[in-house]
Design a protein around this motif. Structure first.
Motif, PDB file in Angstrom:
ATOM      1  N   ASN A 185       0.786  -1.204   0.003  1.00  0.00           N
ATOM      2  CA  ASN A 185       0.094  -0.012  -0.115  1.00  0.00           C
ATOM      3  C   ASN A 185       0.902   1.375  -0.001  1.00  0.00           C
ATOM      4  O   ASN A 185       0.518   2.253  -0.606  1.00  0.00           O
ATOM      5  N   GLN A 191       2.403   1.656  -3.564  1.00  0.00           N
ATOM      6  CA  GLN A 191       1.279   1.982  -4.721  1.00  0.00           C
ATOM      7  C   GLN A 191       0.657   3.467  -4.321  1.00  0.00           C
ATOM      8  O   GLN A 191       0.568   4.006  -5.620  1.00  0.00           O
ATOM      9  N   THR A 192       0.460   3.658  -3.443  1.00  0.00           N
ATOM     10  CA  THR A 192      -0.145   4.814  -2.970  1.00  0.00           C
ATOM     11  C   THR A 192       0.798   5.996  -3.466  1.00  0.00           C
ATOM     12  O   THR A 192       0.547   6.966  -3.840  1.00  0.00           O
ATOM     13  N   THR A 193       2.014   5.982  -3.057  1.00  0.00           N
ATOM     14  CA  THR A 193       3.008   6.896  -3.355  1.00  0.00           C
ATOM     15  C   THR A 193       3.210   7.065  -4.897  1.00  0.00           C
ATOM     16  O   THR A 193       3.141   8.282  -5.411  1.00  0.00           O
ATOM     17  N   ASN A 209       0.948   6.431  -7.127  1.00  0.00           N
ATOM     18  CA  ASN A 209      -0.373   6.887  -7.655  1.00  0.00           C
ATOM     19  C   ASN A 209      -0.324   8.563  -7.552  1.00  0.00           C
ATOM     20  O   ASN A 209      -1.201   9.439  -7.873  1.00  0.00           O
ATOM     21  N   HIS A 210       0.692   9.097  -6.719  1.00  0.00           N
ATOM     22  CA  HIS A 210       0.549  10.553  -6.205  1.00  0.00           C
ATOM     23  C   HIS A 210       1.936  11.246  -6.451  1.00  0.00           C
ATOM     24  O   HIS A 210       2.317  11.815  -5.525  1.00  0.00           O
ATOM     25  N   PRO A 234      -4.925   3.847   2.516  1.00  0.00           N
ATOM     26  CA  PRO A 234      -4.063   4.784   2.030  1.00  0.00           C
ATOM     27  C   PRO A 234      -4.164   6.133   2.521  1.00  0.00           C
ATOM     28  O   PRO A 234      -3.104   7.042   2.294  1.00  0.00           O
ATOM     29  N   THR A 244      -1.571   9.559   1.553  1.00  0.00           N
ATOM     30  CA  THR A 244      -2.356  10.454   0.613  1.00  0.00           C
ATOM     31  C   THR A 244      -2.354  11.802   1.455  1.00  0.00           C
ATOM     32  O   THR A 244      -1.981  12.768   0.876  1.00  0.00           O
TER      33      THR A 244
END
Length: 594
Positions: free
Chosen positions: A270, A273-275, A277-278, A574, A578
């Motif tokens: 997580n 992937q979250t990083t 995505n942003h 996430p 975020t």
């Protein structure tokens, strides 16, 4: 440049007071003798633990021995760090270290014994003795490793292989610290001088781009030359991790690494992937940095140049402590009372002096109070170092005051939360109270680069570790080219818009943390957790203040994810990641506006 002071020249109120641990060497020697007696007593239980009473007797003796050894070792280490040149304290520390080796050997039988028991037998022992309730959680915590323990014969073989399997880390350490020599760079007088690591860091922060370029190439030159040798050491380390995970029945090296903290692999995935995505805020910051420096293209040696020219702020230690206190007022009266008292109570060793250990840390034995080593030099960075280390000190102080010995020590997973909460509260306080645009830009730049280094870079490293271990498990060869392909691809992903020099692909070859696999992600989860907690506190959420103080008082009484969840930080989701990335974007926007 000022000459460092002699220790005798530093006022008493700016030195720590080690008499709070031992009034003198005679008391230390008395406890050393007691430790030897306890060690013999602990060793005598080998092959004699056949009841709850015997188990309790061993555990009480062992805990007392561990507590006493910690006290002896911490005291001798702190004495040594006051002046590393003193042979008497060197001898004292060596004596403590030698005792530690003897203790470890004397009680080494216990873990194999415990894990050889059937669960029903352990349950029976605990049922026989109410005193074992105190040790119950730790016993079952240790017992959870039973499915991953091999037969006695195999365990003995693996134990004997331990030194051999540490060779990759040892070899890299020798290459990186003892043998490596960097290329020559142009000194201030125009003559060629050999580059050092300290010089490299200073040059990268300088405004002369030609010197930065020269230093970059000189710094990477030996790593490129040794790429195949270092690749073999790193590959061996990765292969050992894969092999041991399989032998012990773990799903992967990553799962084995997370097992102790009870952290599921999904938390690690997580985070990555979250990083990814942003990453738009990072792109925005790199674009801003390029424009601010007036460059057509930004390279890796342009990433450390301060964006505020000719800014210097001198802050005497007394003023720094008061500034820190003002920034931490939102944490409440209890926190502030202890922090105020710590200043004059022998907790902190403030000044640089001849022979004193460099850097900064917080440490102390259970039963006294934390000790903080500083080398304060009146800069803004020193102010943040003070706030950081006092965060560690407050975490340890509150944990020790509210937890028994067995559960007072918090895990590395949460170790950087308190220190970073202090830094975030302080920097937001400074941003909110200054009208100086230059200082504001400096603070924003400092905050942004802290997040970049502590979060983005560590997530990139974490993904590198995951990929190369998966490649190894799949039977793929781990060569210098294979490592470089993965590293370069990730660097370009996490640093969009930075033009890469050919040497950069060998960045993996200079990272010591890769020999302690799956560790660096904790830096990233730590700063994400701290930012979420600090943000709620600054919004005036009294519930978060209370839950955060409860977290500090909880020590290691629960698994780290559960402790953080009580503060409102759920790393299974996430949101904390975020939120940090949104803050990063906001800070870049504020910097652009200035």
């Amino acid at each position: 440049m000022k000459k460092p002071l002699q220790r005798t020249e530093i006022p008493v109120h700016e030195k720590w007071d080690l008499t709070h641990i031992y009034p003198g060497l005679e008391a230390w020697e008395d406890d050393y003798g007691r430790a030897l007696t306890l060690m013999a007593e602990a060793a005598s239980y080998e092959d004699r633990i056949d009841s709850g009473a015997q188990l309790l007797a061993f555990l009480r003796t062992n805990e007392e021995l561990s507590f006493l050894y910690e006290k002896l070792f911490v005291y001798s280490s702190l004495r040594q760090d006051e002046d590393t040149r003193v042979t008497e304290t060197q001898a004292l520390l060596d004596k403590a270290r030698s005792l530690g080796v003897k203790i470890k050997s004397a009680v080494s039988y216990f873990r194999p014994f415990l894990l050889s028991l059937e669960k029903e037998t352990l349950d029976r022992f605990i049922g026989e003795e109410s005193g074992l309730d105190y040790f119950k959680k730790d016993l079952y915590e240790e017992f959870k490793y039973k499915p991953h323990v091999l037969s006695k014969d195999k365990e003995e073989v693996l134990a004997q292989l331990g030194e051999v399997l540490s060779v990759p880390k040892t070899v890299f350490g020798m290459i990186n610290n003892a043998d490596i020599r960097f290329g020559d760079v142009t000194g201030e007088d125009g003559e060629k001088v050999e580059l050092t690591r300290g010089m490299y860091a200073r040059i990268l922060e300088g405004t002369d781009r030609e010197k930065r370029t020269e230093a970059f190439h000189a710094y990477y030159k030996p790593y490129v030359g040794l790429k195949n040798t270092i690749a073999s050491t790193l590959a061996s380390s990765v292969k050992s991790n894969v092999l041991f995970s399989r032998l012990r029945g773990y799903e992967s090296p990553l799962q084995r690494s997370l097992f102790a903290d009870n952290v599921p692999v999904s938390v690690y995935d997580n985070l990555i992937q979250t990083t990814k995505n942003h990453l738009a805020p990072m792109n925005r910051y790199i674009d801003y940095r390029k424009k601010r420096l007036g460059l057509e293209e930004l390279r890796v040696y342009d990433l450390s140049v301060p964006l505020v020219e000719d800014f210097q702020l001198e802050m005497p230690y007394g003023e720094a402590y008061e500034t820190m206190l003002q920034g931490l007022v939102p944490l409440g009266e209890e926190y502030m009372g202890i922090l105020t008292q710590a200043r004059t109570s022998g907790w902190i060793d403030v000044r640089e002096s001849q022979g004193k250990r460099s850097g900064a840390y917080c440490w102390g034995p259970y039963g006294t109070h934390p000790y903080v080593l500083l080398n304060y030099n009146e800069t803004l960075d020193s102010l943040f170092t003070l706030a950081h280390e006092m965060g560690h000190a407050m975490h340890s102080c509150l944990s020790d005051a509210n937890q028994p010995r067995i559960s007072a020590q918090y895990t590395i997973f949460v170790a950087e939360v308190a220190s970073t909460v202090n830094e975030v509260l302080l920097i937001q306080h400074l941003l909110g109270t200054t009208s100086d645009p230059k200082l504001k830009r400096y603070l924003l730049n400092h905050f942004i680069d802290t997040i970049k280094g502590t979060f983005f870079t560590q997530v990139m490293f974490a993904e590198f570790e995951k990929i190369v271990h998966e490649k190894c498990a799949a039977g793929e060869a781990l060569t210098a080219d294979a490592f470089s392909e993965v590293y370069l691809s990730l660097f370009q992903t996490y640093n969009p818009g930075v033009v890469t020099d050919p040497e950069l692909q060998y960045g993996w070859s200079r990272i010591p943390h890769f020999y302690n696999a799956f560790y660096v992600y904790k830096y990233a989860t730590g700063i994400a957790s701290a930012v979420r907690i600090a943000s709620r506190i600054l919004e005036g959420d009294q519930g978060t203040v209370e839950s955060y103080l409860a977290f500090l008082k909880s020590g290691g009484s629960e698994y780290p994810l559960e402790l953080l969840r009580r503060t409102g930080v759920d790393l299974m989701t996430p949101e904390p990641i975020t939120e940090l990335l949104l803050l990063f974007d906001k800070l870049v926007g504020q910097l652009e506006a200035l």
